[in-house]
Scaffold this motif. Structure first.
Motif, PDB file in Angstrom:
ATOM      1  N   THR A   1       0.820  -1.209   0.000  1.00  0.00           N
ATOM      2  CA  THR A   1       0.000   0.000   0.000  1.00  0.00           C
ATOM      3  C   THR A   1       0.852   1.257   0.000  1.00  0.00           C
ATOM      4  O   THR A   1       1.995   1.280   0.454  1.00  0.00           O
ATOM      5  N   ILE A   2       0.267   2.317  -0.541  1.00  0.00           N
ATOM      6  CA  ILE A   2       0.794   3.677  -0.439  1.00  0.00           C
ATOM      7  C   ILE A   2      -0.221   4.433   0.393  1.00  0.00           C
ATOM      8  O   ILE A   2      -1.347   4.670  -0.044  1.00  0.00           O
ATOM      9  N   ILE A   3       0.195   4.807   1.596  1.00  0.00           N
ATOM     10  CA  ILE A   3      -0.706   5.334   2.623  1.00  0.00           C
ATOM     11  C   ILE A   3      -1.744   4.239   2.891  1.00  0.00           C
ATOM     12  O   ILE A   3      -1.421   3.243   3.507  1.00  0.00           O
ATOM     13  N   SER A   4      -2.982   4.352   2.377  1.00  0.00           N
ATOM     14  CA  SER A   4      -3.965   3.290   2.641  1.00  0.00           C
ATOM     15  C   SER A   4      -4.430   2.596   1.369  1.00  0.00           C
ATOM     16  O   SER A   4      -5.152   1.594   1.446  1.00  0.00           O
ATOM     17  N   ALA A   5      -4.027   3.089   0.188  1.00  0.00           N
ATOM     18  CA  ALA A   5      -4.477   2.505  -1.077  1.00  0.00           C
ATOM     19  C   ALA A   5      -3.442   1.514  -1.597  1.00  0.00           C
ATOM     20  O   ALA A   5      -2.232   1.695  -1.429  1.00  0.00           O
ATOM     21  N   VAL A   6      -3.921   0.469  -2.258  1.00  0.00           N
ATOM     22  CA  VAL A   6      -3.026  -0.546  -2.813  1.00  0.00           C
ATOM     23  C   VAL A   6      -2.336   0.024  -4.057  1.00  0.00           C
ATOM     24  O   VAL A   6      -2.962   0.659  -4.910  1.00  0.00           O
ATOM     25  N   ASN A   7      -1.027  -0.206  -4.172  1.00  0.00           N
ATOM     26  CA  ASN A   7      -0.238   0.298  -5.286  1.00  0.00           C
ATOM     27  C   ASN A   7      -0.748  -0.220  -6.626  1.00  0.00           C
ATOM     28  O   ASN A   7      -1.057  -1.398  -6.780  1.00  0.00           O
ATOM     29  N   GLY A   8      -0.781   0.671  -7.632  1.00  0.00           N
ATOM     30  CA  GLY A   8      -1.301   0.302  -8.937  1.00  0.00           C
ATOM     31  C   GLY A   8      -0.464  -0.712  -9.674  1.00  0.00           C
ATOM     32  O   GLY A   8      -0.995  -1.548 -10.420  1.00  0.00           O
ATOM     33  N   GLY A   9       0.854  -0.672  -9.511  1.00  0.00           N
ATOM     34  CA  GLY A   9       1.709  -1.659 -10.158  1.00  0.00           C
ATOM     35  C   GLY A   9       1.523  -3.046  -9.581  1.00  0.00           C
ATOM     36  O   GLY A   9       1.543  -4.052 -10.309  1.00  0.00           O
ATOM     37  N   TYR A  10       1.343  -3.129  -8.272  1.00  0.00           N
ATOM     38  CA  TYR A  10       1.043  -4.416  -7.630  1.00  0.00           C
ATOM     39  C   TYR A  10      -0.270  -4.970  -8.153  1.00  0.00           C
ATOM     40  O   TYR A  10      -0.380  -6.163  -8.486  1.00  0.00           O
ATOM     41  N   LEU A  11      -1.300  -4.113  -8.271  1.00  0.00           N
ATOM     42  CA  LEU A  11      -2.583  -4.559  -8.812  1.00  0.00           C
ATOM     43  C   LEU A  11      -2.429  -5.066 -10.239  1.00  0.00           C
ATOM     44  O   LEU A  11      -3.034  -6.075 -10.623  1.00  0.00           O
ATOM     45  N   LEU A  12      -1.609  -4.373 -11.030  1.00  0.00           N
ATOM     46  CA  LEU A  12      -1.402  -4.796 -12.411  1.00  0.00           C
ATOM     47  C   LEU A  12      -0.756  -6.177 -12.460  1.00  0.00           C
ATOM     48  O   LEU A  12      -1.090  -7.004 -13.318  1.00  0.00           O
ATOM     49  N   ALA A  13       0.160  -6.442 -11.534  1.00  0.00           N
ATOM     50  CA  ALA A  13       0.800  -7.760 -11.479  1.00  0.00           C
ATOM     51  C   ALA A  13      -0.207  -8.840 -11.079  1.00  0.00           C
ATOM     52  O   ALA A  13      -0.140  -9.977 -11.572  1.00  0.00           O
ATOM     53  N   VAL A  14      -1.144  -8.521 -10.192  1.00  0.00           N
ATOM     54  CA  VAL A  14      -2.176  -9.482  -9.808  1.00  0.00           C
ATOM     55  C   VAL A  14      -3.029  -9.857 -11.013  1.00  0.00           C
ATOM     56  O   VAL A  14      -3.245 -11.043 -11.305  1.00  0.00           O
ATOM     57  N   LEU A  15      -3.511  -8.854 -11.747  1.00  0.00           N
ATOM     58  CA  LEU A  15      -4.324  -9.135 -12.926  1.00  0.00           C
ATOM     59  C   LEU A  15      -3.489  -9.802 -14.018  1.00  0.00           C
ATOM     60  O   LEU A  15      -3.993 -10.660 -14.753  1.00  0.00           O
ATOM     61  N   GLY A  16      -2.216  -9.407 -14.099  1.00  0.00           N
ATOM     62  CA  GLY A  16      -1.329 -10.032 -15.071  1.00  0.00           C
ATOM     63  C   GLY A  16      -1.149 -11.511 -14.807  1.00  0.00           C
ATOM     64  O   GLY A  16      -1.079 -12.324 -15.739  1.00  0.00           O
ATOM     65  N   ARG A  17      -1.095 -11.898 -13.543  1.00  0.00           N
ATOM     66  CA  ARG A  17      -0.944 -13.323 -13.213  1.00  0.00           C
ATOM     67  C   ARG A  17      -2.217 -14.098 -13.564  1.00  0.00           C
ATOM     68  O   ARG A  17      -2.155 -15.219 -14.080  1.00  0.00           O
ATOM     69  N   ALA A  18      -3.377 -13.478 -13.312  1.00  0.00           N
ATOM     70  CA  ALA A  18      -4.627 -14.145 -13.665  1.00  0.00           C
ATOM     71  C   ALA A  18      -4.745 -14.322 -15.176  1.00  0.00           C
ATOM     72  O   ALA A  18      -5.180 -15.375 -15.662  1.00  0.00           O
ATOM     73  N   LEU A  19      -4.332 -13.312 -15.946  1.00  0.00           N
ATOM     74  CA  LEU A  19      -4.396 -13.420 -17.403  1.00  0.00           C
ATOM     75  C   LEU A  19      -3.407 -14.458 -17.931  1.00  0.00           C
ATOM     76  O   LEU A  19      -3.697 -15.153 -18.912  1.00  0.00           O
ATOM     77  N   ALA A  20      -2.255 -14.582 -17.283  1.00  0.00           N
ATOM     78  CA  ALA A  20      -1.290 -15.606 -17.699  1.00  0.00           C
ATOM     79  C   ALA A  20      -1.860 -17.002 -17.516  1.00  0.00           C
ATOM     80  O   ALA A  20      -1.522 -17.926 -18.265  1.00  0.00           O
ATOM     81  N   ASP A  21      -2.728 -17.168 -16.522  1.00  0.00           N
ATOM     82  CA  ASP A  21      -3.375 -18.466 -16.313  1.00  0.00           C
ATOM     83  C   ASP A  21      -4.503 -18.684 -17.323  1.00  0.00           C
ATOM     84  O   ASP A  21      -4.786 -19.821 -17.717  1.00  0.00           O
TER      85      ASP A  21
END
Length: 286
Positions: free
Chosen positions: A42-62
């Motif tokens: 997180t950055i302050i209280s929001a989840v980092n956008g690059g981390y979120l992109l990696a999460v969706l990227g892993r789902a798309l790789a599957d």
């Protein structure tokens, strides 16, 4: 070859690091994945956008038949919070060289209503199958040796706005882009740094989706403060990175109407351009 730092003695391996555990998705059914977004990114209280992109990227790789992200475009609709989330993916098209898919991440509000946080359209391929021919005018950024650069731990006190994500990164900033931390921003929209994961895990195509969005905002060096939320982010992954620390250069040329662009380049230890990105971000003026 650039001067670089050696990895930790017990470096984590790709597939067995904090980054891998925290971006792992659990397939509930074809095209539907569950994840608990970690507060560690997180950055302050929001989840980092690059981390979120990696999460969706892993789902798309599957979901898709090809293993590597080539081009990923994301629109950030609402701020994500740590906690449970659902990723839904859809295959748009498959071909011999590239496959295209889309994915969205959802969370629930206080009334139990589903809220879409981020939507992605991406093309995947196989980076190992690309030809070696390179013709470019791009050159690696000039950054002082890692031992002469500074990280969050080098300050006398935590930098205002520092966040949990910094504990997960090996981040050493070029002193020439650190005027903002000393109360004397240069006015130039530049940020440069050595980059890696704190546990020593080497970079791969998926972690590059995090890398392009992990440095402090260039808005700080322009003289602005506060949260700089991403509106849209497009990443192009060009090569599989070689082992060792990365060099990241981010520039902003135009701030207008409360929005700015950030252009990022990521270079590996063999002086190869491995990723590029552009994002549109909103800034707080006045």
């Amino acid at each position: 070859m650039p001067e670089a730092a050696s990895a930790p003695a017990a470096a984590a391996l790709i597939g067995d690091s904090e980054f891998d555990r925290d971006t792992a998705v659990v397939r509930r059914e074809p095209g539907v994945y569950d994840i608990d977004l970690s507060a560690g990114w997180t950055i302050i209280s929001a989840v980092n956008g690059g981390y979120l992109l990696a999460v969706l990227g892993r789902a798309l790789a599957d979901t898709l038949p090809h293993p590597d992200p080539f081009s990923v475009s994301a629109h950030y609709l609402t701020a994500s919070q740590p906690g449970p989330a659902v990723v839904r993916t859809e295959t748009v098209r498959t071909g011999r060289t590239l496959s295209t898919g889309q994915a969205s991440l959802f969370q629930y509000d206080a009334d139990g209503n589903e809220v879409e946080r981020i939507r992605v359209l991406a093309s995947y391929g196989d980076l190992s199958a690309l030809p070696d021919d390179v013709r470019t005018t791009a050159v690696p950024p000039v950054i002082p040796p890692l031992e002469r650069c500074l990280g969050p731990e080098d300050g006398p006190a935590p930098v205002e706005g520092s966040s949990a994500i910094t504990d997960r990164l090996m981040l050493k900033l070029d002193p020439a882009t650190l005027g903002w931390a000393l109360g004397a921003p240069s006015g130039k929209g530049e940020m440069r740094a050595w980059f890696g994961l704190a546990d020593g895990r080497d970079a791969d195509p998926l972690s590059l989706l995090l890398t392009v969005d992990a440095l402090p905002p260039t808005a700080f060096e322009i003289g602005l403060t506060g949260w700089v939320p991403t509106v849209e982010l497009t990443v192009h992954v060009r090569r599989r990175p070689a082992p060792g620390p990365l060099r990241v250069s981010i520039t902003t040329r135009n701030l207008a109407g409360g929005f700015l662009e950030e252009d990022a380049e990521v270079w590996d230890s063999e002086d190869r351009l491995v990723a590029q990105s552009r994002q549109l971000a909103r800034v707080r003026l006045g």
